[in-house]
Design a protein around this motif. Sequence first.
Motif, PDB file in Angstrom:
ATOM      1  N   TYR A 111       0.823  -1.212   0.000  1.00 22.13           N
ATOM      2  CA  TYR A 111       0.000   0.000   0.000  1.00 22.13           C
ATOM      3  C   TYR A 111       0.860   1.266   0.000  1.00 22.13           C
ATOM      4  O   TYR A 111       2.026   1.240   0.393  1.00 22.13           O
ATOM      5  N   GLU A 112       0.254   2.340  -0.439  1.00 26.86           N
ATOM      6  CA  GLU A 112       0.835   3.688  -0.350  1.00 26.86           C
ATOM      7  C   GLU A 112       2.245   3.761  -0.952  1.00 26.86           C
ATOM      8  O   GLU A 112       3.205   4.120  -0.277  1.00 26.86           O
ATOM      9  N   MET A 113       2.340   3.440  -2.226  1.00 25.69           N
ATOM     10  CA  MET A 113       3.625   3.497  -2.912  1.00 25.69           C
ATOM     11  C   MET A 113       3.642   4.678  -3.884  1.00 25.69           C
ATOM     12  O   MET A 113       2.831   4.723  -4.813  1.00 25.69           O
ATOM     13  N   TYR A 114       4.535   5.618  -3.651  1.00 23.74           N
ATOM     14  CA  TYR A 114       4.701   6.750  -4.552  1.00 23.74           C
ATOM     15  C   TYR A 114       5.841   6.411  -5.495  1.00 23.74           C
ATOM     16  O   TYR A 114       7.009   6.417  -5.097  1.00 23.74           O
ATOM     17  N   MET A 115       5.500   6.083  -6.741  1.00 27.93           N
ATOM     18  CA  MET A 115       6.485   5.620  -7.711  1.00 27.93           C
ATOM     19  C   MET A 115       6.861   6.753  -8.656  1.00 27.93           C
ATOM     20  O   MET A 115       5.991   7.457  -9.173  1.00 27.93           O
ATOM     21  N   LEU A 175       8.780  -1.952  -3.559  1.00 30.71           N
ATOM     22  CA  LEU A 175       9.009  -0.986  -2.484  1.00 30.71           C
ATOM     23  C   LEU A 175      10.329  -0.253  -2.666  1.00 30.71           C
ATOM     24  O   LEU A 175      10.457   0.918  -2.312  1.00 30.71           O
ATOM     25  N   ALA A 176      11.293  -0.936  -3.267  1.00 26.36           N
ATOM     26  CA  ALA A 176      12.612  -0.334  -3.472  1.00 26.36           C
ATOM     27  C   ALA A 176      12.557   0.821  -4.475  1.00 26.36           C
ATOM     28  O   ALA A 176      13.374   1.742  -4.413  1.00 26.36           O
ATOM     29  N   ILE A 177      11.610   0.764  -5.420  1.00 22.25           N
ATOM     30  CA  ILE A 177      11.502   1.843  -6.414  1.00 22.25           C
ATOM     31  C   ILE A 177      10.413   2.836  -6.040  1.00 22.25           C
ATOM     32  O   ILE A 177       9.986   3.647  -6.864  1.00 22.25           O
ATOM     33  N   SER A 178       9.965   2.789  -4.789  1.00 25.64           N
ATOM     34  CA  SER A 178       8.946   3.706  -4.284  1.00 25.64           C
ATOM     35  C   SER A 178       9.544   4.595  -3.212  1.00 25.64           C
ATOM     36  O   SER A 178      10.538   4.241  -2.582  1.00 25.64           O
ATOM     37  N   LEU A 179       8.900   5.744  -2.996  1.00 25.36           N
ATOM     38  CA  LEU A 179       9.363   6.671  -1.952  1.00 25.36           C
ATOM     39  C   LEU A 179       9.263   6.035  -0.578  1.00 25.36           C
ATOM     40  O   LEU A 179       8.243   5.439  -0.238  1.00 25.36           O
TER      41      LEU A 179
END
Length: 208
Positions: A97-101, A204-208
Amino acid sequence: MKSSKIRKGDFGYIQKQKRTRLLRTLACFLLPAAFFTVGMVLNQGDRYNIYTIIALVGCIPACMSLVSMIMMWMQKPMRRELYEEIQPHAGDLLMAYEMYMTTRDISIFVDAAAICGEYVAAYTDRPARRKDLDFMEQHITKTLRANKYKMTVKIFDQKKAFLERLDTLRIRQADLEAAAGRNFTPDEKYPDLTRSELVKHLLLAISL
């Protein structure tokens, strides 16, 4: 007993990080300020001393923390009502959830994503152009394939269609996971993680 700690990819992560990064940034600035003050006191108001140099160097991580805090505070958390609506359809699916890509060209906030077998089904509740969603799908697909994970990625902007896809994945979950895992080789760094868990780790690694 399941940990109640909110981690990256959990609902509530952004709200928690806003508080955490604010406190961390304040602490990072207070430490150099303390060194500068001590130096001024010990040197009778003369700022040209070793404490001033330490304070200036200490401002570098403080400024980095400030940038991180600002980026997080610019993000709007996922609505709780949306999270509670998704949960019954998600069931036992592995969710993020809540991934800023972000890419060099566009940025998209992904409210929720399900990882199941060779499928990633994501949803954004924010206004977005279809061509931007297509671009992000391709970006995620290329990133995963570069790490040897062949995946079909779909980002929905229609909630009904996303919930229907979750229902389908949940029903077929066992078969999809088994098919994807037949040629799966565990990662040496994370031997206890399943294929889907490793894919989530990359998202998750490529998300804020």
